[in-house]
Design a protein around this motif. Structure first.
Motif, PDB file in Angstrom:
ATOM      1  N   ARG A   1       0.818  -1.178   0.119  1.00  0.00           N
ATOM      2  CA  ARG A   1       0.037   0.052   0.038  1.00  0.00           C
ATOM      3  C   ARG A   1       0.846   1.190   0.208  1.00  0.00           C
ATOM      4  O   ARG A   1       1.828   1.180   0.848  1.00  0.00           O
TER       5      ARG A   1
ATOM      6  N   SER B   1       1.240   5.724  -0.206  1.00  0.00           N
ATOM      7  CA  SER B   1       0.731   6.929  -0.031  1.00  0.00           C
ATOM      8  C   SER B   1       1.865   8.062   0.241  1.00  0.00           C
ATOM      9  O   SER B   1       2.767   7.802   0.743  1.00  0.00           O
TER      10      SER B   1
ATOM     11  N   CYS C   1       0.477   2.692   5.518  1.00  0.00           N
ATOM     12  CA  CYS C   1       0.728   2.502   4.394  1.00  0.00           C
ATOM     13  C   CYS C   1       2.048   1.311   4.389  1.00  0.00           C
ATOM     14  O   CYS C   1       2.906   1.610   5.531  1.00  0.00           O
TER      15      CYS C   1
END
Length: 475
Positions: A245, A247, A254
């Motif tokens: 993930r 960001s 994340c």
């Protein structure tokens, strides 16, 4: 060219004869298929004829003889209603697919060691695609870049062991590729777009999700609700090992993010620095930091990942994409930035947020719904605005209400000269370097054929300014 052999000896219809359609037809013919081309427009038919391809009116076709309909991405598959070729093909039980599906089928068929990084998202996919390709090249990898950016994917160099493919994928292409199986699938973000072609935002998000749900490894931005839900679904189904993930927001949960100007990897309670972003002008702004995080995460997910040192070195030489926060150079201390690709307020917001202030903002053109009202919170960054095109009076009213100084310039040439003049005069006492920013928040069609032509005109006008010094690639 990538020869498509999966339809060798079979008759295939290709509809939609733009660049990707012509490349698709050629690839099928080279692989031994019997290809019949069609288009609703005479220009497409002429392009096929010029390329030596067979054409026919498929309205008169016996669809039972066709093995597949290969549809160009721009032709409606479902909304607002299926194209007439889609209805006819489905009625006859003929599958409807696109060039991306042909690409992934041929990749499986040839069974080479061909890593595929497929990248999608509402925003940022072109920059991320170009950045991934650049980083691979700088690291000495054999790489081909194309798809929805630049070269049509079937016009790329043929599959070869170890050759990497970095493909930008639009939602239209993914919708026509049920078998997509990337080595690394990247989903940057999902915001409302192309709803005329997908019906609802939920349908649009579901199409985008297929790219990462079927990938061996997934990289997913988590700064919007749709992508967070997709990431959670994938982690629940496959575990966290194959999902990164990403960001650029400090508060985000994340795996790859930004901390004190560095891209960092967080796993199992520990953190390591991958690369630095400080001072890289071509990756200025939070949106580009997110793109850089996505690129780094994708390259770390490859079967033979890049080393952090290779990623760090490659980022520093990335030249950026033309017309997307493109740093052109300087006149004295004034920086000139070409963001002609910003054809709506959402894109221009990212540009305004990329600078601390003292922005001499060139905007206008053919306006879109909503104008620039959503940009009012960022008006304190603007020293003065320079208005061009049809949007002048509407934008002038918004700027006046927001207490921003502005000048009606009419043309881009006049605006460029005026902005350069005022930026040079602003140096005494300025808290930030002056920036002349073309970020129109408008389509170009009132004065230019497209945003590229508008950006090229700005580049030429800036280059003609006395004392202009252009940046070298990657500066």
């Amino acid at each position: 060219m990538i020869r498509i052999t999966s339809f060798a000896g079979k008759r295939v219809a290709v509809f939609g004869l733009g660049a990707s359609g012509i490349a698709t037809a050629k690839a099928l013919v080279a692989g031994g298929a019997d290809v019949v081309c069609c288009d609703d427009n005479a220009s497409g038919l002429q392009a096929a004829a010029d390329a030596g391809l067979a054409t026919a009116d498929l309205k008169e076709a016996n669809w039972a003889v066709y093995a597949a309909l290969i549809l160009a991405p721009g032709v409606p598959l479902t909304h607002p209603e299926p194209h007439w070729t889609v209805r006819a093909a489905r009625l006859a039980g003929v599958e409807v697919i696109g060039d991306l599906e042909l690409f992934v089928r041929e990749r499986r068929l040839q069974d080479f060691d061909v890593p595929l990084i497929a990248i999608t998202g509402t925003n940022g996919k072109s920059t991320t695609t170009a950045l991934v390709g650049h980083l691979l090249r700088e690291a000495g990898r054999d790489v081909e870049v194309g798809g929805n950016i630049g070269t049509a994917m079937l016009a790329l160099e043929p599959f070869a062991p170890g050759r990497h493919y970095v493909i930008e994928c639009s939602s239209y292409q993914i919708d026509l590729a049920p078998g997509i199986d990337a080595s690394v699938g990247v989903l940057l973000n999902v915001t409302p777009d192309h709803l005329d072609r997908h019906g609802t935002i939920e349908n649009y998000a579901a199409v985008k999700a297929q790219l990462v749900l079927q990938a061996k490894h997934a990289v997913i931005g988590v700064d919007d609700n749709y992508c967070r839900a997709i990431a959670a679904k994938l982690i629940d189904a496959k575990g966290a090992e194959g999902v990164l993930r990403i960001s650029s927001r400090p508060e985000a949960v994340c795996d790859v993010g930004v901390e004190d100007g560095d891209i960092v990897l967080r796993r199992d309670g520990w953190e390591s620095t991958i690369a630095g972003l400080a001072g890289i002008g071509s990756l200025r702004g939070a949106h580009n930091a997110e793109n850089a995080c996505a690129a780094a995460a994708a390259l770390l997910s490859l079967p033979q990942p890049l080393k952090p040192t290779e990623i760090d070195a490659g980022l520093k030489t990335f030249p950026g994409l033309a017309h997307r926060m493109e740093q052109l150079g300087r006149v004295g201390q004034t920086l000139f930035v070409n963001d002609s690709k910003a054809t709506n307020a959402d894109s221009t917001e990212k540009a305004l947020l990329s600078f601390r202030g003292n922005i001499f903002w060139i905007l206008g053109g053919k306006p879109k719904a909503g104008g620039i009202t959503e940009l009012v919170p960022y008006f304190d960054r603007v020293a003065k605005a320079y208005l061009i095109g049809e949007a002048t009076e509407d934008f002038a009213a918004t700027l006046e209400e927001g207490k921003v100084k502005f000048e009606r310039c009419g043309t881009l040439e006049a605006a460029t000269k005026a902005a350069a003049r005022d930026a040079a005069a602003s140096l005494n006492g300025a808290s930030a370097e002056p920036v002349v920013l073309l970020s129109p928040a408008c389509a170009s069609f009132d004065q230019f054929r497209n945003f590229e032509v508008r950006g090229d005109a700005f580049r030429a006008q800036v280059a003609a300014l006395p004392g202009f010094s252009a940046f070298r690639s990657g500066a």
